[in-house]
Structures are given as C-alpha cells and as structure tokens.
Design a protein around this motif. Structure first.
Motif, short mmCIF file in Angstrom:
data_model
loop_
_atom_site.label_atom_id
_atom_site.label_comp_id
_atom_site.label_asym_id
_atom_site.label_seq_id
_atom_site.Cartn_x
_atom_site.Cartn_y
_atom_site.Cartn_z
N ILE A 1 -40.14 6.67 5.20
CA ILE A 1 -39.55 5.08 6.21
C ILE A 1 -39.43 6.20 7.54
O ILE A 1 -39.60 7.57 7.50
CB ILE A 1 -38.13 4.46 6.19
CG1 ILE A 1 -37.44 5.59 5.57
CG2 ILE A 1 -38.52 3.66 5.04
CD1 ILE A 1 -36.00 5.51 5.72
N PRO A 2 -39.25 5.92 8.61
CA PRO A 2 -39.60 7.28 9.90
C PRO A 2 -37.90 7.57 9.79
O PRO A 2 -37.26 7.61 8.99
CB PRO A 2 -39.29 5.96 10.87
CG PRO A 2 -40.14 4.58 10.28
CD PRO A 2 -39.56 4.61 9.06
N SER A 3 -37.98 9.08 10.38
CA SER A 3 -37.11 9.67 9.85
C SER A 3 -35.67 9.05 10.74
O SER A 3 -34.93 9.14 10.26
CB SER A 3 -37.09 10.91 10.19
OG SER A 3 -37.90 11.83 9.41
N SER A 4 -36.19 8.30 12.73
CA SER A 4 -34.92 7.79 13.30
C SER A 4 -34.51 6.61 12.17
O SER A 4 -33.75 6.32 13.25
CB SER A 4 -35.96 7.83 14.07
OG SER A 4 -36.71 6.67 14.07
N SER A 5 -34.84 6.06 11.34
CA SER A 5 -34.27 5.25 10.56
C SER A 5 -32.95 5.02 10.54
O SER A 5 -32.23 5.55 9.74
CB SER A 5 -35.08 4.54 9.34
OG SER A 5 -36.40 4.30 10.09
N THR A 6 -32.16 4.16 10.70
CA THR A 6 -30.92 4.49 10.54
C THR A 6 -30.92 2.48 9.68
O THR A 6 -30.56 2.22 9.72
CB THR A 6 -30.11 4.16 12.02
OG1 THR A 6 -29.92 2.97 12.03
CG2 THR A 6 -30.03 5.38 12.57
N LYS A 7 -29.19 2.87 9.03
CA LYS A 7 -28.32 1.80 7.95
C LYS A 7 -28.37 0.36 9.09
O LYS A 7 -27.84 1.21 10.39
CB LYS A 7 -27.30 2.91 6.82
CG LYS A 7 -28.47 3.42 6.00
CD LYS A 7 -26.99 3.13 4.82
CE LYS A 7 -28.07 4.52 3.51
NZ LYS A 7 -26.56 4.38 2.48
#
Length: 341
Positions: A115-121
């Motif tokens: 998943i993109p590194s910028s993804s947050t929960k």
C-alpha cells in the motif's frame, strides 16, 4: 452461688470453643489451595513473506499484513470475522500480530500486500485498500484485484490460511506466507528497426485472474486451486507506460495475475496490444486464449518478434517459465505455440 459460677464458666468455655472453631473455619477458607495460575489467552503470530518482501517495496510503498480471526472453520454459511488486525512490516522483515481469545478452534486468514507509504489507519484501526480488495464480508477468505496496473511490482502479494486450536496455554506460531501471483513478462526477440522510436503501447485486451480464494490456495485443492474470476479483461486505449526496449532484454511490459500452484489449469485468456511508433506505423500483436500459463510464484516470459519482423518467414511465441531471485526452487519450462502474424 457456686453453681451459678460453674454454669457461667461452662457457657464462657463453650462460647470460646465456638469462636475458635469459627476462626479455624475462616482460616481454612483463606488458606485453601490456591487456584491455578491464569493461563495465556493469546494467539501470537510472527509473520513473514518470502524474498525480503518489505525491503523491495521502495520508499513510496510499504508491506501491510492483514489478519482475520474466524471462530471455527470456513465451512459454514455465515462466516463472521471476530477480529481484524493489520500491521506494517518493520525493518526486520517480519511483524507480530496477537489475538486475545478464549479456548476453542479458530481459523486465521492472512494476507499481505503493498500500500502507499502515505496510507494511515482509519477509525477501525485499518489501512485503506489499494491494489487489492480485502473487504469481502461474505467470503473473507477471498481477495480480488482492486486496481490492475501494468509494470507495477507493487501488485505482488502473499497469503495463507491457518487453523489454531487454543487450549489453556498461549499459542505462539511462526508463519511464512506464500506468493499468490504469477508475473507475466513480454520480451521482444527482435530490436527496434533503424530510426524507429516507440510512441506508446495500446492494450485492446489483457486477460488476468482477478480473484483468489486463499483457503483453497492454501490447501491446493481443486482444479483452480483458489482461482476465481477467470478471463477478467483490462483495456487501456493508449499507454506510454512501457519499459525501455533498448535494454539488454528488450522487455516491453509486464503484469501480475493470481495463479494456481501448477499452472496447468490457469492459462490466461487472450492478450491483444499494439506497439505504436512515432513515424505513424504500428505492430499489432495477439496471443490467443490458453497459450500463456500462469503458475503461482513463477515468472512467465512471453517472447516473440514484437518490435520488428524476424528475418525468418514465420515467428513463434516462446514461453519461458522461470523462478529466479528466490521466487521458488529453480524450474524452467520452455514451450512454443505458433500464431498468425
């Protein structure tokens, strides 16, 4: 008077005995054997994927593990995910997920993707899906390609389904997931003609397997061994997203598809594309259904005279199945299939 004193003395003695007996009874309850120490109620999984999967993601993507806890097995009609946990792989190339459960039998569905590194929960403590759809509530053991792309190694993915019997003791297991996909590469056996440059490649049809049942794949049972959604088609009218054909292999493009263990029951459907040159000319290429095998954890290389005609009167598609770079034990299969120009 003496009799009265004797009676009082007897009563006081009886009362003292009762008090002492009461005290002994209370002491016996307090000093009774201690209850057994509390046993561990956790299932702890140390997860890993082959080929140092976390390090090859790159700075723009990260490897995510998804673990779904099911009470019992997956044979029932109504399958409920009791708990879902997700974790990002750290630098040591593995991750740990822990479930707190009661004694009983459990099934755990494991999946790992990029998943993109910028993804947050989100509010549910989960990361949003990217290339793969992991949200099938009816069949949580199934995952589907959510965003098909060409020339993107971030569509690599891994999975496994395990069963755990939880007794009094805590359970600790090391689990290595296996690759669920095959990589399909297209390489030209000929060079670009003099003074020709590629403008773009247009894709009329690329067939791939869209859905995987991770449980069936883990058991390797059935003809499809987990493959579903056969002959899903991708169409892109024009794409400049092609690889540099001037490299030593003349690789044009590649893509990922779900695949079974043997590859014999999961050949891909038709693939049609055109190489469009800057001088206005083009070469239309077509590979018919059933020619390209897709074997899990292997690379299929499709070779032909894609860039320019062979000097020979006829040309062949040569399929080289290989498993380099620790995808699996080294296996090589060559096959030829004639096709019309």
């Amino acid at each position: 008077m003496t009799k009265t004193i004797k009676k009082l003395t007897a009563l006081l003695f009886s009362a003292t005995v009762l008090i002492l007996l009461g005290g002994c009874s209370s002491t016996e309850i307090i000093d009774s054997p201690q209850e057994p120490a509390k046993k561990g109620k956790t299932i702890t999984l140390s997860l890993s994927a082959p080929e140092n999967a976390s390090t090859r993601a790159g700075s723009d993507h990260k490897l995510r593990y998804v673990a779904k806890l099911i009470e019992g097995d997956l044979n029932g009609q109504d399958i409920e995910v009791k708990e879902r946990q997700e974790s990002i792989v750290s630098n040591d190339d593995d991750t740990t997920i822990t479930f707190v459960v009661e004694e009983g039998d459990y099934t755990i569905i494991l999946f790992a993707d990029y998943i993109p590194s910028s993804s947050t929960k989100d509010n549910n403590n989960c990361y949003p899906d990217s290339y793969y759809d992991t949200q099938n509530s009816t069949y949580p053991q199934k995952v589907s390609i959510n965003k098909f792309e060409i020339n993107n190694d971030n569509l690599d993915c891994f999975g496994k389904v395990i069963k755990v019997t939880k007794g009094e003791e805590e359970v600790v297991e090391n689990v290595t997931l296996f690759r669920l996909v095959s990589k399909i590469r297209f390489i030209s056996t000929t060079q670009l003609a003099d003074n020709q440059e590629i403008d773009n490649i247009s894709y009329t049809r690329i067939s791939y397997h869209k859905t995987m049942n991770i449980e069936s794949a883990s058991q390797n049972s059935g003809n499809g061994a987990g493959i579903e959604g056969i002959d899903t088609q991708y169409i892109a009218n024009k794409s400049s997203n092609f690889l540099n054909p001037s490299n030593s292999e003349n690789e044009l493009f590649f893509f990922y598809t779900f695949a079974n263990k043997s590859g014999d029951k999961a050949c891909l459907g038709q693939v049609d594309f055109s190489i469009n040159f800057k001088d206005g000319t083009k070469r239309d290429r077509s590979i018919v259904t059933g020619v390209i095998p897709a074997k899990r954890n292997s690379i299929t290389t499709v070779q032909s005279d894609f860039l320019s005609p062979e000097k020979k009167a006829t040309g062949n598609i040569i399929l080289n199945l290989s498993t380099p770079n620790n995808w699996e034990d080294n296996v090589s299969t060559d096959g030829k299939a004639s096709w019309e120009k």
